[in-house]
Design a protein around this motif. Structure first.
Motif, PDB file in Angstrom:
ATOM      1  N   THR A  95       0.808  -1.219   0.000  1.00 24.18           N
ATOM      2  CA  THR A  95       0.000   0.000   0.000  1.00 24.18           C
ATOM      3  C   THR A  95       0.844   1.273   0.000  1.00 24.18           C
ATOM      4  O   THR A  95       0.321   2.355  -0.229  1.00 24.18           O
ATOM      5  N   SER A  96       2.132   1.156   0.277  1.00 26.81           N
ATOM      6  CA  SER A  96       3.046   2.304   0.204  1.00 26.81           C
ATOM      7  C   SER A  96       4.469   1.793   0.398  1.00 26.81           C
ATOM      8  O   SER A  96       4.672   0.632   0.781  1.00 26.81           O
ATOM      9  N   CYS A  97       5.433   2.680   0.172  1.00 25.67           N
ATOM     10  CA  CYS A  97       6.817   2.301   0.483  1.00 25.67           C
ATOM     11  C   CYS A  97       6.999   2.292   1.995  1.00 25.67           C
ATOM     12  O   CYS A  97       7.764   1.484   2.522  1.00 25.67           O
ATOM     13  N   THR A  98       6.286   3.167   2.672  1.00 24.21           N
ATOM     14  CA  THR A  98       6.334   3.159   4.134  1.00 24.21           C
ATOM     15  C   THR A  98       5.965   1.763   4.646  1.00 24.21           C
ATOM     16  O   THR A  98       6.637   1.204   5.517  1.00 24.21           O
ATOM     17  N   HIS A  99       4.903   1.193   4.075  1.00 30.77           N
ATOM     18  CA  HIS A  99       4.476  -0.146   4.491  1.00 30.77           C
ATOM     19  C   HIS A  99       5.454  -1.225   4.032  1.00 30.77           C
ATOM     20  O   HIS A  99       5.640  -2.227   4.726  1.00 30.77           O
ATOM     21  N   ALA A 100       6.073  -1.031   2.891  1.00 28.09           N
ATOM     22  CA  ALA A 100       7.098  -1.984   2.451  1.00 28.09           C
ATOM     23  C   ALA A 100       8.258  -1.971   3.448  1.00 28.09           C
ATOM     24  O   ALA A 100       8.796  -3.018   3.830  1.00 28.09           O
ATOM     25  N   LEU A 101       8.626  -0.776   3.909  1.00 30.56           N
ATOM     26  CA  LEU A 101       9.696  -0.661   4.904  1.00 30.56           C
ATOM     27  C   LEU A 101       9.272  -1.288   6.229  1.00 30.56           C
ATOM     28  O   LEU A 101      10.080  -1.931   6.909  1.00 30.56           O
ATOM     29  N   GLU A 102       7.997  -1.118   6.593  1.00 32.37           N
ATOM     30  CA  GLU A 102       7.493  -1.761   7.814  1.00 32.37           C
ATOM     31  C   GLU A 102       7.604  -3.277   7.688  1.00 32.37           C
ATOM     32  O   GLU A 102       7.995  -3.972   8.635  1.00 32.37           O
ATOM     33  N   TYR A 124      19.659  12.428   6.483  1.00 29.04           N
ATOM     34  CA  TYR A 124      19.105  13.119   5.317  1.00 29.04           C
ATOM     35  C   TYR A 124      18.213  12.139   4.547  1.00 29.04           C
ATOM     36  O   TYR A 124      18.644  11.476   3.607  1.00 29.04           O
ATOM     37  N   THR A 125      16.956  11.999   5.001  1.00 26.54           N
ATOM     38  CA  THR A 125      16.011  11.107   4.323  1.00 26.54           C
ATOM     39  C   THR A 125      14.597  11.458   4.732  1.00 26.54           C
ATOM     40  O   THR A 125      14.380  12.301   5.615  1.00 26.54           O
ATOM     41  N   PHE A 126      13.651  10.788   4.093  1.00 29.00           N
ATOM     42  CA  PHE A 126      12.248  10.966   4.424  1.00 29.00           C
ATOM     43  C   PHE A 126      11.947  10.222   5.731  1.00 29.00           C
ATOM     44  O   PHE A 126      12.585   9.218   6.039  1.00 29.00           O
ATOM     45  N   VAL A 127      10.962  10.695   6.479  1.00 31.12           N
ATOM     46  CA  VAL A 127      10.672  10.121   7.803  1.00 31.12           C
ATOM     47  C   VAL A 127      10.356   8.627   7.774  1.00 31.12           C
ATOM     48  O   VAL A 127      10.660   7.908   8.736  1.00 31.12           O
ATOM     49  N   SER A 128       9.770   8.137   6.679  1.00 34.37           N
ATOM     50  CA  SER A 128       9.351   6.729   6.635  1.00 34.37           C
ATOM     51  C   SER A 128      10.522   5.768   6.809  1.00 34.37           C
ATOM     52  O   SER A 128      10.353   4.673   7.349  1.00 34.37           O
ATOM     53  N   THR A 129      11.695   6.148   6.315  1.00 38.04           N
ATOM     54  CA  THR A 129      12.879   5.299   6.451  1.00 38.04           C
ATOM     55  C   THR A 129      13.083   4.953   7.916  1.00 38.04           C
ATOM     56  O   THR A 129      13.405   3.815   8.270  1.00 38.04           O
ATOM     57  N   ALA A 130      12.860   5.952   8.779  1.00 34.83           N
ATOM     58  CA  ALA A 130      13.075   5.789  10.218  1.00 34.83           C
ATOM     59  C   ALA A 130      11.848   5.211  10.915  1.00 34.83           C
ATOM     60  O   ALA A 130      11.954   4.307  11.747  1.00 34.83           O
ATOM     61  N   GLU A 180      17.148  -1.900   1.708  1.00 39.42           N
ATOM     62  CA  GLU A 180      17.355  -0.751   0.828  1.00 39.42           C
ATOM     63  C   GLU A 180      16.083   0.096   0.739  1.00 39.42           C
ATOM     64  O   GLU A 180      15.032  -0.416   0.370  1.00 39.42           O
ATOM     65  N   ASP A 181      16.202   1.363   1.071  1.00 38.99           N
ATOM     66  CA  ASP A 181      15.112   2.287   0.787  1.00 38.99           C
ATOM     67  C   ASP A 181      15.334   2.769  -0.649  1.00 38.99           C
ATOM     68  O   ASP A 181      16.065   3.730  -0.900  1.00 38.99           O
ATOM     69  N   ALA A 182      14.698   2.020  -1.575  1.00 38.58           N
ATOM     70  CA  ALA A 182      14.826   2.346  -2.998  1.00 38.58           C
ATOM     71  C   ALA A 182      13.555   3.032  -3.487  1.00 38.58           C
ATOM     72  O   ALA A 182      13.177   2.912  -4.647  1.00 38.58           O
ATOM     73  N   ALA A 183      12.916   3.782  -2.568  1.00 39.61           N
ATOM     74  CA  ALA A 183      11.670   4.504  -2.897  1.00 39.61           C
ATOM     75  C   ALA A 183      11.836   5.312  -4.179  1.00 39.61           C
ATOM     76  O   ALA A 183      10.936   5.372  -5.009  1.00 39.61           O
ATOM     77  N   GLN A 184      13.015   5.921  -4.324  1.00 39.63           N
ATOM     78  CA  GLN A 184      13.252   6.791  -5.483  1.00 39.63           C
ATOM     79  C   GLN A 184      14.019   6.075  -6.592  1.00 39.63           C
ATOM     80  O   GLN A 184      14.286   6.658  -7.627  1.00 39.63           O
ATOM     81  N   GLY A 185      14.370   4.820  -6.352  1.00 41.94           N
ATOM     82  CA  GLY A 185      15.327   4.153  -7.240  1.00 41.94           C
ATOM     83  C   GLY A 185      14.753   3.105  -8.171  1.00 41.94           C
ATOM     84  O   GLY A 185      15.500   2.237  -8.655  1.00 41.94           O
ATOM     85  N   PHE A 232      10.232  -0.080  -2.694  1.00 39.95           N
ATOM     86  CA  PHE A 232       9.955   0.931  -3.719  1.00 39.95           C
ATOM     87  C   PHE A 232       8.714   1.729  -3.351  1.00 39.95           C
ATOM     88  O   PHE A 232       7.852   1.231  -2.636  1.00 39.95           O
ATOM     89  N   SER A 233       8.621   2.928  -3.909  1.00 43.56           N
ATOM     90  CA  SER A 233       7.403   3.738  -3.739  1.00 43.56           C
ATOM     91  C   SER A 233       6.758   4.016  -5.085  1.00 43.56           C
ATOM     92  O   SER A 233       7.447   4.324  -6.061  1.00 43.56           O
ATOM     93  N   PHE A 234       5.422   3.928  -5.103  1.00 40.24           N
ATOM     94  CA  PHE A 234       4.644   4.344  -6.277  1.00 40.24           C
ATOM     95  C   PHE A 234       3.694   5.470  -5.898  1.00 40.24           C
ATOM     96  O   PHE A 234       2.579   5.558  -6.386  1.00 40.24           O
TER      97      PHE A 234
HETATM   98  C1  LIG Z   1       8.721   8.677  -1.071  1.00 38.20           C
HETATM   99  C2  LIG Z   1       9.674   8.102  -0.118  1.00 38.20           C
HETATM  100  C3  LIG Z   1       9.273   7.213   0.903  1.00 38.20           C
HETATM  101  C4  LIG Z   1       7.836   6.918   1.222  1.00 38.20           C
HETATM  102  O1  LIG Z   1       7.090   6.418   0.184  1.00 38.20           O
HETATM  103  P1  LIG Z   1       5.518   6.239   0.356  1.00 38.20           P
HETATM  104  O2  LIG Z   1       5.146   5.346  -0.777  1.00 38.20           O
HETATM  105  O3  LIG Z   1       4.900   7.606   0.247  1.00 38.20           O
HETATM  106  O4  LIG Z   1       5.243   5.617   1.677  1.00 38.20           O
HETATM  107  C5  LIG Z   1      10.256   6.630   1.701  1.00 38.20           C
HETATM  108  N1  LIG Z   1      11.557   6.927   1.539  1.00 38.20           N
HETATM  109  C6  LIG Z   1      11.974   7.787   0.588  1.00 38.20           C
HETATM  110  C7  LIG Z   1      13.443   8.044   0.446  1.00 38.20           C
HETATM  111  C8  LIG Z   1      11.054   8.418  -0.256  1.00 38.20           C
HETATM  112  O5  LIG Z   1      11.488   9.280  -1.177  1.00 38.20           O
END
Ligand SMILES: *Cc1c(COP(=O)(O)O)cnc(C)c1O
Length: 376
Positions: free
Chosen positions: A53-60, A79-85, A151-156, A175-177
């Motif tokens: 449902t999100s990259c946040t959830h993939a990280l969870e 230096y990252t988005f809060v979801s990583t943490a 790997e937080d490959a949300a942007q990759g 990944f994030s979509f």
């Molecule tokens: C966008 C992003 C996320 C979160 O992605 P969501 O799909 O919105 O949960 C996590 N980490 C990084 C580095 C992002 O750029």
């Protein structure tokens, strides 16, 4: 008005969403979810891929599969988005921030080993702007210290490191979509991994703690609650939207890459004259033009430039406020070593408008405005 972002749409999204309705299957794991995960498995040469449902959830899911326990330490950049943490903090982990490299804005691989303690469990490299971290060094450190790599490959998505797809190098890749990413389904993400031993656990976690996936494969004749879990599977309607874009993955990729190169060329003379810095792509990396950023000499000049562009109806944005300077980031973690670059570099960076089908005409306006800004 030149928007900073417009969610990608290639034109076939509605057709596929209508097909999902016709299939009488709009909840999770329908035709389009399967198509998308198969696409990732084949394209990225990875054994398992689950839409979430999100990259946040993939990280969870990554944190849960890594069996993070309260008190475990996780090494990540500040230096990252809060979801990583967040994903790890939820499990009770303590965050250990490591400084970034000023050239790529990625975690400095040379500083990781010194931050390891006997509580360290996971390293979370974030591939900023879709440009890979130094994964050979990070994997070598992780293996020697028996750590997992998420790997937080949300942007990759669709970037590579030495020919390997980002997200497939560590133990888990996320990944994030989201609508701000290169390929989108509104809100959504995916977790990918190679180890077969995690597959069943991942399926159960994603399906509310039940073995429903096994049931659908006909391996059991009744499904039941077998463990803890959550609801991490997205609607097939959203997957249908994403499928339209995966089918035209190269079209989106080439379009964004052309925009990246266009900015790079248009701003080069300013970089050569020392007014700004341009993104750096290390030799081992192919990127995906997730963003085009520039770095200004100071925070003050950055603020002035953003205001100048805004007055011309051009949206530009900055990010991130380093996690270690946010209230929660301080409560849940500590910075290991010196903050040489994290704060300083984050204050200089600004992202220019970048989206699928951004016209040359608009890029010309952005480029000309930045030149004008430095003239005055
Ligand atoms: C966008 C992003 C996320 C979160 O992605 P969501 O799909 O919105 O949960 C996590 N980490 C990084 C580095 C992002 O750029």
């Amino acid at each position: 008005m030149i928007d900073f972002n417009i969610p990608p749409s290639v034109g076939t999204e509605l057709e596929y969403m209508a097909k999902a309705i016709k299939n009488k299957k709009i909840s999770g794991d329908g035709e389009f979810t399967k198509k998308c995960s198969q696409w990732m498995q084949e394209r990225f040469q990875v054994n398992h891929a689950f839409l979430t449902t999100s990259c946040t959830h993939a990280l969870e899911m990554g944190a849960l599969l890594s069996q993070i326990q309260p008190g475990d330490e996780v090494i990540l950049p500040s230096y990252t988005f809060v979801s990583t943490a967040d994903a790890f903090v939820q499990r009770g982990a303590a965050l250990v921030y490591v400084d970034i490299r000023p050239d790529t804005m990625n975690i400095d691989e040379k500083l990781i080993e010194d931050a390891i303690t006997d509580k360290t469990k996971v390293i979370v490299p974030v591939h900023y702007a879709g440009v890979s971290c130094d994964m050979d060094t990070i994997m070598d450190i992780a293996r020697r210290h028996h750590l997992l790599v998420v790997e937080d490959a949300a942007q990759g998505f669709c970037s590579t490191y030495k020919g390997k797809a980002l997200g497939t190098i560590g133990d888990f890749g996320c990944f994030s979509f989201h609508e701000t990413k290169n390929y989108s389904m509104g809100e959504g993400g995916a977790i990918v991994f190679n180890h077969d031993e995690y597959r069943e656990k991942a399926e159960i976690l994603r399906e509310k703690g039940t073995n429903r996936s096994k049931f659908f494969r006909g391996q059991i004749d009744k499904y039941t609650w077998v463990d803890y879990g959550s609801s991490y599977l997205p609607s097939d309607l959203n997957a249908a939207y994403l499928w339209a874009q995966l089918e035209q993955e190269r079209t989106i990729f080439n379009d964004r890459m052309a925009s990246f190169d266009y900015y790079d060329k248009g701003l080069r003379s300013l970089a050569d004259a020392g007014y700004l810095e341009q993104p750096y792509i290390p030799e081992d990396c192919t990127h995906n033009a997730h963003m085009y950023y520039i770095k200004l000499p100071t925070l003050e000049i950055r603020s002035e430039l953003i205001a100048y562009l805004k007055a011309k109806d051009i949206q530009s944005v900055f990010h991130y406020i380093p996690l270690h300077s946010a209230p929660a980031g301080q409560r849940f973690g500590r910075f290991h070593g010196e903050d040489r670059y994290t704060t300083k570099e984050s204050e200089r960076l600004v992202r220019l408008p970048m989206y699928y089908q951004l016209t040359d005409e608009k890029k010309d306006i952005v480029i000309a405005s930045i030149h004008d800004f430095f003239k005055k």
